[in-house]
Design an enzyme around this catalytic site. Structure first.
Site, PDB file in Angstrom:
ATOM      1  N   CYS A   1     -43.306 -49.864 -13.008  1.00 52.62           N
ATOM      2  CA  CYS A   1     -44.683 -50.321 -12.810  1.00 52.62           C
ATOM      3  C   CYS A   1     -45.573 -49.183 -12.301  1.00 52.62           C
ATOM      4  CB  CYS A   1     -44.694 -51.543 -11.888  1.00 52.62           C
ATOM      5  SG  CYS A   1     -46.208 -52.526 -12.027  1.00 52.62           S
TER       6      CYS A   1
ATOM      7  N   GLU B   1     -36.263 -56.130 -12.421  1.00 47.83           N
ATOM      8  CA  GLU B   1     -35.590 -57.006 -11.444  1.00 47.83           C
ATOM      9  C   GLU B   1     -35.943 -58.467 -11.686  1.00 47.83           C
ATOM     10  OE1 GLU B   1     -39.579 -57.075 -10.046  1.00 47.83           O
ATOM     11  OE2 GLU B   1     -38.361 -55.403 -10.729  1.00 47.83           O
TER      12      GLU B   1
ATOM     13  N   HIS C   1     -41.125 -55.080 -14.858  1.00 46.67           N
ATOM     14  CA  HIS C   1     -40.267 -55.336 -13.700  1.00 46.67           C
ATOM     15  C   HIS C   1     -38.868 -55.773 -14.149  1.00 46.67           C
ATOM     16  CE1 HIS C   1     -43.415 -55.577 -10.379  1.00 46.67           C
ATOM     17  NE2 HIS C   1     -44.108 -55.367 -11.480  1.00 46.67           N
TER      18      HIS C   1
END
Length: 381
Positions: A260, A354, A352
């Protein structure tokens, strides 16, 4: 007699007014109004530091039915400047819930608004772009309309803002490695999420979370095997200090992974420019193509800026770091979603991996980073 909710109004800088009902805390809040397309995961959205300075509008019409719990926060607090929903849930229905969304917003002082046509506002933002706005409730709801608009138009623009200092840790913190330890990983906290730290620790890194103003000497003091730049809010063009440190990391040929905001700063370190997107990418359903495999991933995004780089072919880093290629491309608008350096051990993605609220299509990137670090260690022996 039925108690009517307190009135509230959302005022956009284009002069439009959207009356609704107060939700969460009462008062005035200002920020960049953006929309997030996820149908779930609102707790992760609210506690994502990347949303600092923004008033988040949920495009999903019904929000709050699973309440809030103590297990899913992505950071130490709620970071959004304000919150906009159409139909807040009247009940909480989840066995893990410890409070309602409304009560949590009120407790944390987050001014919100409900009962407005979020789809209509989303269409405005998709056409005109994200814009400054303000939510006025309580005593502020009765302010003169011209005064409310004046307050909104005097709020700072997101472009040019450096917000990492507001969200970063003040002192270093360590998350121990899970299983066999690879080595120490320096994580520059620009607004990192807990799920990111967990994923890195699960790959064998002892994760050292460092303040955003850490120097290269601070990074090397922990004897890192690699460096990671996190997600975070603000304009990448306003983060010169972090770019300068990253260039020292690249000069030292330490393996690097950025996500990001870390992708945007990697682009700047390579000598590329960045620019503000019209309305950005926010939500958990953004399609991205991995150019190396041709695989299309559904990914989680939260960014209003992007790297300016040629999508096709290999090009030379303007800053002298060898050859570079765009590794991932957004399929909705051809935005650069990843960069890979071919002559130094460094890569990044704009989204992202995760993805605490899902999806998990891109989770393999943490394995790719681990493999890069292990290979670099073997080459150094």
């Amino acid at each position: 007699m039925t108690h009517l909710p307190d009135p509230a109004v959302l005022v956009l800088e284009d002069g439009s007014r959207h009356p609704g009902r107060a939700y969460g805390a009462r008062g005035t809040t200002l920020g960049e109004v953006v929309f997030a397309t996820g149908m779930s995961g609102y707790q992760e959205t609210l506690t994502d530091p990347s949303y600092a300075g923004q008033i988040v509008l949920q495009t999903a019409p019904h929000i709050g039915n699973t309440g809030m719990n103590d297990e899913d926060p992505e950071s130490r607090r709620i970071w959004v400047s304000g919150y906009i929903v159409r139909d807040p849930s009247r009940v909480v229905s989840n066995w893990r819930a410890t409070s309602s969304l409304d009560d949590t917003l009120e407790r944390d002082g987050i001014v919100g608004i409900s009962g407005i046509d979020t789809r209509a506002i989303t269409r405005v933002l998709r056409s005109a772009g994200s814009m400054r706005g303000g939510i006025f409730s309580g005593d502020a709801a009765s302010l003169d309309a011209d005064e409310q608009l004046r307050i909104v138009r005097e709020a700072p623009q997101m472009a040019g803002q450096n917000l990492s200092a507001e969200v970063s840790v003040a002192v270093a913190a360590v998350t121990p490695a899970v299983g066999e330890k690879i080595g120490n990983l320096a994580v520059l906290d620009l607004g990192v999420k807990q799920a990111t730290l967990n994923n890195l620790a699960e790959r064998g890194f002892e994760v050292h979370v460092l303040p955003q103003n850490s120097s290269f000497a601070d990074i090397t003091a922990i004897d890192p095997v690699a460096v990671f730049y996190s997600n975070g809010p603000g304009d990448p063009s306003a983060s010169d200090a972090q770019v300068a440190v990253l260039r020292e990391v690249l000069d030292a040929k330490l393996p690097y992974f950025g996500i990001c905001f870390g992708n945007q700063l990697f682009g700047r370190a390579l000598g590329l420019g960045t620019y503000k997107l019209t309305f950005g990418h926010r939500g958990i359903n953004q399609p991205v193509r991995d150019k190396a495999t041709g695989r299309v991933e559904i990914t989680a995004h939260n960014h209003g800026f992007a790297v300016d780089a040629p999508i096709e072919g290999v090009f030379d880093s303007p800053a002298g770091y060898g050859q570079v290629e765009v590794s991932h491309v957004g399929l909705n608008d051809d935005v650069v979603e990843g960069l890979r350096a071919l002559d130094i051990p460094a890569f990044s993605v704009q989204y992202h991996p995760e993805a605490a609220a899902g999806p998990h299509d891109a989770n393999y990137l943490f394995d790719r980073f681990r493999d890069l670090v292990v290979a670099n260690q073997k080459d150094s022996e």
